[in-house]
Write a protein that holds these residues in place. Sequence first.
Motif, PDB file in Angstrom:
ATOM      1  N   LYS A   1       0.830  -1.215   0.000  1.00  0.00           N
ATOM      2  CA  LYS A   1       0.000   0.000   0.000  1.00  0.00           C
ATOM      3  C   LYS A   1       0.852   1.247   0.000  1.00  0.00           C
ATOM      4  CE  LYS A   1      -4.229  -1.766   2.186  1.00  0.00           C
ATOM      5  NZ  LYS A   1      -5.097  -1.699   3.403  1.00  0.00           N
ATOM      6  N   GLN A   2       1.937   1.233   0.792  1.00  0.00           N
ATOM      7  CA  GLN A   2       2.842   2.387   0.822  1.00  0.00           C
ATOM      8  C   GLN A   2       3.481   2.606  -0.548  1.00  0.00           C
ATOM      9  OE1 GLN A   2       3.831   4.798   3.268  1.00  0.00           O
ATOM     10  NE2 GLN A   2       4.704   5.585   1.382  1.00  0.00           N
ATOM     11  N   ILE A   3       3.924   1.532  -1.188  1.00  0.00           N
ATOM     12  CA  ILE A   3       4.553   1.642  -2.505  1.00  0.00           C
ATOM     13  C   ILE A   3       3.571   2.195  -3.529  1.00  0.00           C
ATOM     14  CG2 ILE A   3       5.544   0.294  -4.402  1.00  0.00           C
ATOM     15  CD1 ILE A   3       6.669  -1.624  -2.241  1.00  0.00           C
ATOM     16  N   GLN A   4       2.308   1.764  -3.440  1.00  0.00           N
ATOM     17  CA  GLN A   4       1.296   2.187  -4.417  1.00  0.00           C
ATOM     18  C   GLN A   4       0.945   3.663  -4.309  1.00  0.00           C
ATOM     19  OE1 GLN A   4      -1.729  -0.734  -3.574  1.00  0.00           O
ATOM     20  NE2 GLN A   4      -0.973  -2.170  -5.134  1.00  0.00           N
ATOM     21  N   LYS A   5       1.332   4.312  -3.210  1.00  0.00           N
ATOM     22  CA  LYS A   5       1.099   5.756  -3.087  1.00  0.00           C
ATOM     23  C   LYS A   5       2.019   6.549  -4.004  1.00  0.00           C
ATOM     24  CE  LYS A   5      -0.543   5.525   1.696  1.00  0.00           C
ATOM     25  NZ  LYS A   5      -0.251   5.856   3.111  1.00  0.00           N
TER      26      LYS A   5
ATOM     27  N   GLN B   1      11.108   1.522  -9.230  1.00  0.00           N
ATOM     28  CA  GLN B   1      10.576   2.348  -8.139  1.00  0.00           C
ATOM     29  C   GLN B   1      11.217   2.031  -6.799  1.00  0.00           C
ATOM     30  OE1 GLN B   1       6.378   1.799  -7.452  1.00  0.00           O
ATOM     31  NE2 GLN B   1       6.247   3.426  -5.921  1.00  0.00           N
ATOM     32  N   VAL B   2      11.540   0.751  -6.559  1.00  0.00           N
ATOM     33  CA  VAL B   2      11.954   0.327  -5.216  1.00  0.00           C
ATOM     34  C   VAL B   2      13.276  -0.424  -5.275  1.00  0.00           C
ATOM     35  CG1 VAL B   2      11.314  -1.079  -3.207  1.00  0.00           C
ATOM     36  CG2 VAL B   2       9.545   0.158  -4.476  1.00  0.00           C
ATOM     37  N   ILE B   3      14.151  -0.153  -4.303  1.00  0.00           N
ATOM     38  CA  ILE B   3      15.357  -0.946  -4.115  1.00  0.00           C
ATOM     39  C   ILE B   3      15.252  -1.597  -2.747  1.00  0.00           C
ATOM     40  CG2 ILE B   3      16.828   0.834  -3.066  1.00  0.00           C
ATOM     41  CD1 ILE B   3      18.264  -1.134  -5.874  1.00  0.00           C
TER      42      ILE B   3
END
Length: 718
Positions: A242-246, A299-301
Amino acid sequence: MSDTIASPTTPSPNATSDHPLERSLKQYFGYDRFRAGQQEIIEQALSNRDALIVMPTGGGKSLCFQLPALLREGVTVVVSPLIALMQDQVEALQNNGIGATFLNSTVSGAEVRSRSNAILSGETKLLYVAPERLLSENFLQFLMQVRSSVGIAAFAIDEAHCVSEWGHDFRPEYRQMRQLRQKFPQVPMMALTATATQRVRGDIIDQLALAQPYIHVASFDRPNLYYEVRGKNSRTYVEIVKQIQKGGSGIIYCMSRRQVEELAFKLQRDRISALPYHAGLPDKDRSANQTRFIRDDVQVIVATIAFGMGINKPDVRFVIHYDLPRNLEGYYQEAGRAGRDSEPARCTLFLGFGDVKKIEWIIEQKGDEGERRIAYQQLRRVIDYAEGTDCRRTIQLSYFGESFPGNCDNCDNCKETRNIEDRTIEAMKFLSCVARCKERFGTNHIIDVLRGSKKKKVQQYQHEKLSTYGIGRDRTADEWKLLARSLLHQGLMDEATDGYSVLKLNPLSWEVMRRQRKVEMAVPVRPATEGKSDRDRSSADAEMLLLRLRGLRKQIADEQSVPPYVVFADSTLRLMAQERPESLMEFAQLSGVGNYKLEHYGDRFVKEIRDYCQEAISATLLQTLESYQQGLSIAEIAAARGFKARTIATHLAKLIERKQPIDLDRLVEPEVQKEIREAIEVVGGEALRPIYDHLGERYSFEEIRLVKAAVNAKLKIK
C-alpha cells in the motif's frame, strides 16, 4: 573556536538578494536563499579557515564546499569514500555547467591522463578522489604539480567520522589523512559529516590536525520526515505494498541477503518494479541495480541494513525498515536517505520481537565482551525508540545530545490520540529509588524495588530495607518501564555510556526530586493507527501537469544518461506546476533554476507548461472561479481549498488574462491599482520583484500579480 547550532530550511522560491554570495548561489545552483548556517560556513571557508561541519543528510553539506570552490582560485580536492556518491555529485555539478571531475578505480588510464590534463590547465574547479588514491605516492606527486600550476584552494574531507575509532564507520585509511596537513600546511581543510558526538568531533579535529577550526553543528531534526513504528505481523507485506502504491521512489531495508532476495522477488511477482541490492551480488549487478533505481527505471530498491548504499538520490519518498536496525544511529542515517530534497517523505519501522532475538544471536557471536556489552546497549536504545510513547523526534534527537520539546505533529506518536499526564510524583519515586540504590543498577532492578519484589537480587543487596521499597505497587511493571523510557528520552535521567544498563542521575533529576521541575508523559489511549500522509495534496489538475513535467524530465535525463533529479529536483517541478511560468523571465525566478539550466532546459519546460495551460481553462481554475463567484475572498478560497493565498491569486490572475468575469475592484483597491499600474509603466511588467521594490514593499505580490494580469489583458485587446 566557534560552535553554532542551526536547523535546515527550504529556500524561498521568489526571493532575490543583492548579497554577492546569494547572487552566486542563484547563478550556479538556481537557489535564492541559503539554508540555515550555509552562508556563515561559506564565509568562513572563503577566509581560508579550517572548519568542522556536522550537518544531517539533506541539510546541504555539499554546497558548503562547492560554492567556495567556484569563488576561489585553484582546485578544491574533495575526499569521498564512496564511488557512487562522488559520481552522482560530479554529474550534478556538470549539469549546472560547473567544471568537476573524479578520479577513482572506474576510470581508465587514458581517461585519467585526459582528466589530469584538464585539472592542470585550470578547466576543473572540483576534483573528487577516494582516500586510498589521495594518499598514494603518485597522486601526492600529482597534487604537487597542481599546486605549482593552478593552486590548491582547499581540501574537503567528506564522511569525516571515518577518521575516528569512536565513529560508526571507522576506516583506517582516513587516519592517514593527517599527511595532507604535513605536506600542504597552508591549504585550508573542511571536514564534513552527517553525525558525530562530541567525542567524535574532538577526534576528527585531532586526527586531521585542524587548526582552530570553525565548528558548525546543525540540528539533527529532519522536519519533512514523518516517522512511524508499526507492529510486524501477517499483514506487514500488504501494508508495504500500500505504501509503494502511493507513488514515489522508495528503499526497503532488510537484515539478511536472503530476506532481500525474497522480498524483492515477491514485489516483482506482484508487478512492482523492485530490485535487490546487497554485498553478495556481483559488482556489475549491484552497480546496475543502483543505477536503474537512481534513474527512476525502477521504483523500489530492497537492500541489506549492514551494506551502505551510498545513494545520492534526493527524491526518495519513503524508507521502510522491514527488520529492526541494530542501533539508533544507523537507523537515523538509513531513514535519513528519504526526503533529501526537503519534500515530505515517510519513514516506517516494523517492530517484530523475532528480529530482536536474531540481533541478540548476532551479538553473542562477537568475541569481545566489551563489544557485546555496547551492542546490547545500542539494541536497547532501538527498542526504547520503537516502544516509546514520546515524540519520535524527542527520542531520536536526545540520542545525539539535542533536546526537542515534542509535539512535532509529524510522527505517529504525535498524530495519535494521546493523553499528556502529570507523572511528577511517580518520577520522584523512581529517581529517588535510583539514588538510594547508589546509581549502580538498571531499570528492571529499580522497578523490582519499587514494586516490593522478593527476588534474590533485591534481598542480596538488602534493598527491601530502603524507604522506596514497595512504594510503587500501584503501578504495573510496564507502566514503570514506560516512565523510565520517558525520563531517559526527556534527558531527566541518564544511562551509563560504557555499555552497562546502569541508570545515572543528572542535574535535571535532582530538580525533579526537589519539586523544581514538572514531569509530563504521553500515554496512548488507543492502538497505533496509520498517520495521514503529509504529501502535497495539490489538485488533480496540478498533478496532471506534474506528471507531464516529470515525463519531460525523464526524457531529457535519458538523452543525457543522467538521473532525472540532476535535471531538476522534485521541489522545482512542483513549483513549475504551481506557478506555471509561461515565459523564460518567469521561469528564471523559480527556486532551483540557475543560469545553466535556464539556458539548456528553459524553452522546453516553458513550452510544455504553455501548451498545457492553453489546452483549456483547467479544472482547478474553474473551481477557483466558482468559489470567487460565490463571493469568497482570496483568503477564504485558499482556506477552503487547502492552498496558499499566493496560489489562489495566481489562479485569479490567469482568469483575468483569459477575460473571465473577475471584478478587479473586489480584489484590489482602485487607488492601489493606479499606483501599481504607474509602477509597471516605469519598471516594466516582466517580473514582480522590481515592481514590489519600486513601490517600497507597500503592496503584496498578490496585489501586484492581479493588477499586472489586468494590464496584460488590456495590452492583448490593443
